[in-house]
Scaffold this active site. Structure first.
Site, PDB file in Angstrom:
ATOM      1  N   GLN A 114       3.288   9.938   1.564  1.00  0.00           N
ATOM      2  CA  GLN A 114       4.569   9.233   1.396  1.00  0.00           C
ATOM      3  C   GLN A 114       5.290   9.638   0.115  1.00  0.00           C
ATOM      4  OE1 GLN A 114       2.726   5.161   2.265  1.00  0.00           O
ATOM      5  NE2 GLN A 114       4.747   4.978   3.198  1.00  0.00           N
ATOM      6  N   GLY A 163       0.839  -1.195   0.000  1.00  0.00           N
ATOM      7  CA  GLY A 163       0.000   0.000   0.000  1.00  0.00           C
ATOM      8  C   GLY A 163       0.869   1.238   0.000  1.00  0.00           C
ATOM      9  N   CYS A 218       6.706  -0.437   6.541  1.00  0.00           N
ATOM     10  CA  CYS A 218       6.252   0.784   5.869  1.00  0.00           C
ATOM     11  C   CYS A 218       7.339   1.233   4.897  1.00  0.00           C
ATOM     12  CB  CYS A 218       6.001   1.859   6.919  1.00  0.00           C
ATOM     13  SG  CYS A 218       5.429   3.425   6.243  1.00  0.00           S
ATOM     14  N   LEU A 219       6.931   1.650   3.705  1.00  0.00           N
ATOM     15  CA  LEU A 219       7.912   2.085   2.710  1.00  0.00           C
ATOM     16  C   LEU A 219       8.670   3.337   3.168  1.00  0.00           C
ATOM     17  CD1 LEU A 219       5.943   1.490  -0.631  1.00  0.00           C
ATOM     18  CD2 LEU A 219       7.797   0.098   0.326  1.00  0.00           C
ATOM     19  N   HIS A 255      -3.559   1.081   7.901  1.00  0.00           N
ATOM     20  CA  HIS A 255      -2.199   1.649   7.944  1.00  0.00           C
ATOM     21  C   HIS A 255      -2.109   2.864   7.001  1.00  0.00           C
ATOM     22  CE1 HIS A 255       2.375   1.088   7.961  1.00  0.00           C
ATOM     23  NE2 HIS A 255       2.185   1.898   6.941  1.00  0.00           N
ATOM     24  N   GLU A 256      -2.669   2.707   5.797  1.00  0.00           N
ATOM     25  CA  GLU A 256      -2.584   3.803   4.810  1.00  0.00           C
ATOM     26  C   GLU A 256      -3.467   4.982   5.210  1.00  0.00           C
ATOM     27  OE1 GLU A 256      -0.120   3.539   3.064  1.00  0.00           O
ATOM     28  OE2 GLU A 256       0.143   1.371   3.134  1.00  0.00           O
ATOM     29  N   HIS A 262      -1.771   7.223   7.579  1.00  0.00           N
ATOM     30  CA  HIS A 262      -0.838   8.181   6.959  1.00  0.00           C
ATOM     31  C   HIS A 262      -1.548   9.486   6.599  1.00  0.00           C
ATOM     32  CE1 HIS A 262       2.972   6.108   6.576  1.00  0.00           C
ATOM     33  NE2 HIS A 262       2.440   5.054   5.988  1.00  0.00           N
TER      34      HIS A 262
HETATM   35 ZN    ZN Z   1       3.277   3.197   5.756  1.00  0.00          ZN
END
Ligand code: ZN
Length: 178
Positions: free
Chosen positions: A50, A45, A94-95, A136-137, A140
């Site tokens: 991000q 995701g 997480c990226l 999670h997304e 953000h």
């Molecule tokens: Zn993340």
């Protein structure tokens, strides 16, 4: 187009994103770029902050880890969890925090309202990794990162490991407030 991913502690990761009100070609093209960026990074995701954009857009595709319930790519605009029950613990990564992960507890069965890139109102039910990923997304979009959802001690341990792996990010460490 692959977009550069912002790494912790980039301040944009702590900000709240704004609602999308214009459903135009620019939005669709941005969402496509987000998906391309997510796939190129082998993420499940990605949220707009991000890639440095404070707008309520997320992309999710968990098929890599959940082949049973194949859904493919889902793009959610202005997503909102409208109900949740049960609980699930998942080791989240997480990226924006490459190389580290930690167990996070969240509601398992959720119902999410969102808009498509054409502005149509939709709802989706999710559980398991699909649910974890969507939550999670959405976090953000509210400036919340997975390290905000673990104990103070675990947060400290995760960040210590992260800055060891990415010493170049430690210069910004002083700006880290929470
Ligand atoms: Zn993340």
């Amino acid at each position: 187009m692959i977009l550069p991913i912002r790494l912790w502690p980039d301040p944009v990761l702590k900000e709240r994103s704004v609602d999308v009100t214009l459903f135009d070609d620019e939005l669709r093209s941005f969402a496509e770029n987000m998906a391309e960026t997510m796939y190129a990074s082998r993420g499940l995701g990605l949220a707009a902050p991000q890639v440095g954009e404070l707008r309520r857009v997320i992309v999710v595709d968990v098929d890599d880890v959940d082949q049973e319930n194949s859904r493919g790519l889902l793009t959610l605009i202005n997503p909102e969890v409208i109900s949740g029950s049960g609980s699930i613990v998942w080791e989240e990564g997480c990226l924006s925090f490459p190389g580290v992960s930690e167990k996070v507890k969240r509601p398992n069965e959720i119902r999410v309202r969102y808009q498509t890139t054409d502005g149509a109102l939709c709802e989706v039910e999710a559980s398991g990794i699909f649910s974890v990923c969507i939550q999670h997304e959405i976090d953000h979009l509210n400036g919340v990162n997975f390290i905000d959802r673990v104990s103070r001690l675990k947060r400290h341990m995760v960040l210590r490991q992260y800055f060891k792996l990415h010493p170049e990010q430690a210069g910004q460490k002083a700006s880290e407030s929470r």
